[in-house]
Enzyme design. Structure first.
Site, PDB file in Angstrom:
ATOM      1  N   HIS A 183       0.916   4.129 -13.445  1.00  0.00           N
ATOM      2  CA  HIS A 183       1.725   3.584 -14.540  1.00  0.00           C
ATOM      3  C   HIS A 183       1.952   4.591 -15.659  1.00  0.00           C
ATOM      4  O   HIS A 183       2.286   4.220 -16.791  1.00  0.00           O
ATOM      5  CB  HIS A 183       1.058   2.320 -15.099  1.00  0.00           C
ATOM      6  CG  HIS A 183       2.028   1.257 -15.545  1.00  0.00           C
ATOM      7  ND1 HIS A 183       2.478   1.164 -16.841  1.00  0.00           N
ATOM      8  CD2 HIS A 183       2.629   0.259 -14.867  1.00  0.00           C
ATOM      9  CE1 HIS A 183       3.311   0.141 -16.945  1.00  0.00           C
ATOM     10  NE2 HIS A 183       3.427  -0.426 -15.759  1.00  0.00           N
ATOM     11  N   HIS A 283      12.437   0.360  -7.350  1.00  0.00           N
ATOM     12  CA  HIS A 283      11.630  -0.297  -8.374  1.00  0.00           C
ATOM     13  C   HIS A 283      12.366  -1.545  -8.828  1.00  0.00           C
ATOM     14  O   HIS A 283      13.560  -1.504  -9.119  1.00  0.00           O
ATOM     15  CB  HIS A 283      11.460   0.682  -9.540  1.00  0.00           C
ATOM     16  CG  HIS A 283      10.743   0.149 -10.722  1.00  0.00           C
ATOM     17  ND1 HIS A 283      11.390  -0.327 -11.848  1.00  0.00           N
ATOM     18  CD2 HIS A 283       9.414   0.028 -10.991  1.00  0.00           C
ATOM     19  CE1 HIS A 283      10.505  -0.707 -12.747  1.00  0.00           C
ATOM     20  NE2 HIS A 283       9.298  -0.509 -12.255  1.00  0.00           N
TER      21      HIS A 283
END
Length: 381
Positions: A183, A283
């Site tokens: 992340h 994504h």
């Protein structure tokens, strides 16, 4: 043909921005321009473009894309490209609906009948992760993605590494594949160590081992481990993607169809990836329009790998999900780790416009949360 007559956008919970374009014949198409934490900026861009594009031929998708890209001197970046995405997806939906075919028919036709998918699991304790992973397995998923760490210091305790390993092991014990998302929270001193300790436990991939501005360091990590490295949600055009392909430091590219200029640019980026033998795993922790747009493109790609599916996202806590705002939520039924390629016209989903309009009233823009370290310092979210 039909000229653009009206363009609208709708800010809806939990944090999405939908776009509707209608031509002079009354045919409408829907797009998504969600940019988490920057909704107002995208809306400003859309306001400007809407005035410029009224009266243009709605079917001239590439002409409008190029006008958006080249017509303003400054180009690229998350705000411009997210606004472009909303317009581009809506125009593809409109054109395909007018012809009565799925969008993939206009992209050369499909090469697969179903789409491999994965879903997020949250939680930091191994027991929490295990319970959520079991729930995903019960839903029909064969693969999940999980956070590697919480907020992390530049130099953190090595004990943090074993906590991540424990979570991964608990998921894999259920027979699921698991991607681990760093992340962008992990900095180089810890990212190298975390990648190495995860490698024996065979994650499906590691995502954003470092933020994309650190391409040299990502290249170093790619040479330390054999785990596939995935990234791309913070790259906003084929020009942003190019250096990662040329350096050979990415194995799975994760472009976000809402942040890269829509269906048109997704196709071009996927073709670039194929040249470098890089797979595409879009994504998409966003809304049903974004997911449907991805499915339309994925159906046509030889190098498609797996699709993120934001059903039951742990931080979408307002009551809306990808099954909201559409009248045919059954299209998202997961069977044996896959969803079927959508067969309806346009995007293949039917928007519940009344729900969109109702829930858009008074909706506030979503703000990115802040993570603070023990000394009060701001850490990466």
């Amino acid at each position: 043909m039909g000229k653009i007559a009206a363009m609208e956008y709708f800010r809806v919970p939990p944090r999405w921005l939908f776009v509707k374009i209608t031509d002079e014949l009354g045919v409408a198409g829907w797009g998504e321009a969600s940019l988490e934490g920057h909704t107002e900026a995208v809306e400003g861009c859309l306001d400007s473009w809407f005035e410029r594009y009224k009266g243009l031929e709605a079917e001239d998708i590439e002409k409008i894309w190029q006008l958006s890209w080249r017509g303003g001197f400054y180009r690229g970046g998350p705000v411009f490209m997210s606004a472009m995405s909303g317009i581009d997806i809506a125009l593809w939906d409109l054109k395909a609906r007018k012809l009565g075919v799925p969008i993939y028919h206009l992209l050369g036709g499909r090469v697969r009948d179903k789409i491999r998918v994965y879903a997020w699991i949250g939680g930091d304790k191994p027991s929490d992760v295990e319970a959520q992973a079991q729930a995903r397995k019960d839903q029909g998923f064969h693969a999940v993605k999980m956070n590697g760490t919480g907020d992390t210091a530049w130099l953190d305790s090595p004990s943090m590494l074993q906590e991540v390993v424990s979570r991964l092991k608990s998921v894999k014990a259920l027979g699921l594949d698991a991607g681990v998302d760093f992340h962008g929270r992990v900095h180089k001193p810890m990212a190298k160590r975390l990648a190495r300790v995860l490698e024996p436990h065979e994650p499906l991939f590691i995502e954003e081992p470092l933020l994309s501005e650190h391409i040299g360091a990502i290249e170093q990590i790619s040479k330390l481990v054999t785990i596939p490295i995935a990234l791309g949600e913070r790259l906003h055009s084929r020009w942003d993607v190019r250096p990662f392909l040329e350096s050979g430091c990415v194995d799975i590219l994760q472009p976000d169809i809402c942040h890269i200029g829509g269906i048109s640019e997704m196709r071009r980026i996927a073709a670039m990836c194929e040249v470098y033998d890089v797979g595409v795993a879009p994504h998409c922790p966003l809304g049903p329009i974004a997911l449907a747009a991805n499915v339309q493109v994925n159906a046509t790609l030889a190098n498609f790998a797996i699709q993120e599916m934001g059903i039951g996202m742990h931080y979408n806590n307002t009551g809306q999900d990808i099954t909201s705002y559409i009248t045919n939520p059954e299209v998202w039924k997961v069977r044996d780790g896959h969803v079927d390629v959508l067969s309806g016209p346009g995007l293949g989903i039917e928007i519940n416009e009344a729900e969109v309009r109702q829930l858009s009233v008074g909706t506030k823009a979503w703000q990115t949360p802040e993570l603070r370290g023990p000394c009060g310092e701001l850490r990466e979210w």
